[in-house]
Scaffold this motif. Structure first.
Motif, PDB file in Angstrom:
ATOM      1  N   GLU A   1       0.838  -1.194   0.000  1.00 25.84           N
ATOM      2  CA  GLU A   1       0.000   0.000   0.000  1.00 25.84           C
ATOM      3  C   GLU A   1       0.877   1.251   0.000  1.00 25.84           C
ATOM      4  OE1 GLU A   1      -2.221   2.384  -0.626  1.00 25.84           O
ATOM      5  OE2 GLU A   1      -3.728   0.918   0.062  1.00 25.84           O
TER       6      GLU A   1
ATOM      7  N   ARG B   1       0.007   4.293  -0.058  1.00 25.33           N
ATOM      8  CA  ARG B   1      -0.554   5.406   0.719  1.00 25.33           C
ATOM      9  C   ARG B   1      -0.580   5.082   2.207  1.00 25.33           C
ATOM     10  NH1 ARG B   1      -5.879   4.924  -2.792  1.00 25.33           N
ATOM     11  NH2 ARG B   1      -5.471   2.827  -1.994  1.00 25.33           N
TER      12      ARG B   1
ATOM     13  N   ILE C   1      -0.476   7.936   4.985  1.00 24.30           N
ATOM     14  CA  ILE C   1      -1.717   8.700   5.097  1.00 24.30           C
ATOM     15  C   ILE C   1      -2.771   7.894   5.849  1.00 24.30           C
ATOM     16  CG2 ILE C   1      -3.584   9.798   3.786  1.00 24.30           C
ATOM     17  CD1 ILE C   1      -1.566  10.219   1.513  1.00 24.30           C
ATOM     18  N   ILE C   2      -2.888   6.605   5.501  1.00 27.40           N
ATOM     19  CA  ILE C   2      -3.887   5.749   6.133  1.00 27.40           C
ATOM     20  C   ILE C   2      -3.583   5.543   7.617  1.00 27.40           C
ATOM     21  CG2 ILE C   2      -4.842   3.404   6.164  1.00 27.40           C
ATOM     22  CD1 ILE C   2      -4.375   3.371   3.088  1.00 27.40           C
TER      23      ILE C   2
ATOM     24  N   VAL D   1     -10.576   5.348   5.785  1.00 31.06           N
ATOM     25  CA  VAL D   1      -9.544   5.198   4.762  1.00 31.06           C
ATOM     26  C   VAL D   1      -9.945   5.968   3.500  1.00 31.06           C
ATOM     27  CG1 VAL D   1      -8.365   3.584   3.227  1.00 31.06           C
ATOM     28  CG2 VAL D   1      -8.716   2.988   5.635  1.00 31.06           C
ATOM     29  N   GLU D   2     -11.191   5.825   3.101  1.00 32.27           N
ATOM     30  CA  GLU D   2     -11.663   6.522   1.902  1.00 32.27           C
ATOM     31  C   GLU D   2     -11.575   8.034   2.070  1.00 32.27           C
ATOM     32  OE1 GLU D   2     -15.266   6.181  -1.340  1.00 32.27           O
ATOM     33  OE2 GLU D   2     -15.643   5.526   0.727  1.00 32.27           O
TER      34      GLU D   2
ATOM     35  N   ALA E   1      -9.513   9.615   3.959  1.00 36.08           N
ATOM     36  CA  ALA E   1      -8.107  10.013   4.040  1.00 36.08           C
ATOM     37  C   ALA E   1      -7.426  10.077   2.685  1.00 36.08           C
ATOM     38  CB  ALA E   1      -7.353   9.059   4.956  1.00 36.08           C
ATOM     39  N   VAL E   2      -7.735   9.121   1.808  1.00 35.42           N
ATOM     40  CA  VAL E   2      -6.987   9.023   0.545  1.00 35.42           C
ATOM     41  C   VAL E   2      -7.809   9.388  -0.686  1.00 35.42           C
ATOM     42  CG1 VAL E   2      -5.494   7.245   1.514  1.00 35.42           C
ATOM     43  CG2 VAL E   2      -7.506   6.557   0.206  1.00 35.42           C
TER      44      VAL E   2
ATOM     45  N   GLU F   1      -9.622   4.141  -6.918  1.00 29.67           N
ATOM     46  CA  GLU F   1      -8.497   4.328  -7.826  1.00 29.67           C
ATOM     47  C   GLU F   1      -8.639   3.434  -9.046  1.00 29.67           C
ATOM     48  OE1 GLU F   1      -4.674   2.852  -6.694  1.00 29.67           O
ATOM     49  OE2 GLU F   1      -5.522   1.496  -5.192  1.00 29.67           O
TER      50      GLU F   1
ATOM     51  N   PRO G   1     -10.682   2.278  -1.954  1.00 29.81           N
ATOM     52  CA  PRO G   1      -9.388   2.625  -1.358  1.00 29.81           C
ATOM     53  C   PRO G   1      -9.020   1.817  -0.118  1.00 29.81           C
ATOM     54  CG  PRO G   1     -11.010   4.365  -1.013  1.00 29.81           C
ATOM     55  CD  PRO G   1     -11.592   3.429  -2.030  1.00 29.81           C
TER      56      PRO G   1
END
Length: 311
Positions: free
Chosen positions: A158, A160, A163-164, A187-188, A190-191, A195, A204
């Motif tokens: 992962e 990201r 960020i997560i 999570v959604e 945050a990122v 995708e 996400p």
């Protein structure tokens, strides 16, 4: 389990063809699930020791295959496949094939109370074996920043992860993260949204859920511990068939089989993994990441085996 839950075996024909089933001989289905591979082996005249650490899978199997069990053609055992070398049920049997179908099955994924999917709002559990002590909820709320980062990058690649992880730490500082949708939503948020990728539009949180599941169930550790005793159990000429769905699983199998071949223990019959064809992908989209590999113990041939799918 309820009647609407079904599991479609992945690479069914390819896997069973690769086992080269002989009438009256014993085969291990190390990931019994709902018995799809086992049923095909039985139809070809083989006998099966079916292993699964999921109590529901074993209890359902006892009902579905009661006749074959009564005939002595099928033995079901509730245990993790990493205990293959310790099972008393295998001590007096000559085994000519072992099949591993790694990862989660559709019934587990689609059963809300198991906590594997963010499609349902339920407790973060993710245990394939209810006897395990640690749940995904425990990990999300107890692991430190570095541990969470390592979990996401090691088991799900992962990108990201930072960020997560920051989002998880901020959220649980206010209150524990309890449910699948709580985690998926944070999570959604945050990122960002879904995708694009080779598999279409991924939620996400997909990789986060996969990584947690793999750690809760020690999936890579189980594979690493299971492969050597599985090879030991095989008779000369017997075959091991593995179906992997995650890069880490396939890498572990590939490297293990390559080392066995270098050590003269047998031969890889699939130099490259067999993957599903278009028809199967349409019928069962969850098969898209499947990779099948075959190893023959103590056997040397002039060419690789092609058992179907694409190479």
């Amino acid at each position: 389990m309820t009647s609407e839950h079904t599991h479609i075996p992945v690479l069914l024909s390819e896997a069973v063809d690769a086992l080269a089933v002989k009438q009256g001989e014993w085969y291990i289905d190390a990931t019994f699930g709902r018995g799809g591979h086992t049923q095909r082996i039985l139809e070809l005249g083989g006998k099966v020791i079916g292993i699964d650490h999921d109590e529901e899978a074993i209890e359902t199997g006892k009902k579905m295959f009661a006749e074959e069990i009564a005939k002595g053609n099928l033995v079901l055992v509730r245990e993790n496949f990493d205990k293959l070398g310790e099972l008393a049920d295998l001590k007096d049997k000559a085994v000519y094939g072992v099949l591993f179908d790694f990862g989660i099955n559709s019934v587990q994924l689609d059963t809300p109370e198991r906590g594997f999917s963010f499609q349902h709002d339920t407790a973060l559990d993710m245990r394939m074996d209810s006897r395990l002590g640690v749940t995904a909820k425990d990990l999300v709320n107890a692991l430190g920043k570095k541990e969470l980062y390592d979990l996401l990058t090691t088991y799900a690649q992962e990108y990201r992860a930072r960020i997560i992880v920051d989002a998880i730490l901020q959220s649980r500082a206010k209150q524990p993260i309890e449910t699948t949708q709580e985690l998926a939503n944070l999570v959604e948020k945050a990122v960002g949204g879904r995708e694009e990728g080779g598999r279409g539009r991924l939620h996400p949180a997909t990789k986060t859920f996969m990584a947690l599941r793999m750690v809760v169930n020690d999936e890579l550790g189980n594979i690493e511990r299971a492969l050597p005793p599985a090879l030991d159990l095989l008779q000369q000429g017997g075959r091991m068939v593995t179906i992997s769905f995650q890069e880490g699983e396939d890498r572990l199998v590939k490297h293990t089989m390559r080392q066995w071949e270098a050590d003269g223990k047998g031969e890889q019959l699939t130099k490259r993994p067999v993957t599903p064809l278009g028809e199967e992908l349409q019928r069962n989209p969850r098969s898209r990441s499947a990779k099948l590999r075959v190893f023959a113990k103590g056997m040397k041939t002039k060419s690789s085996l092609v058992v179907g799918g694409t190479l």
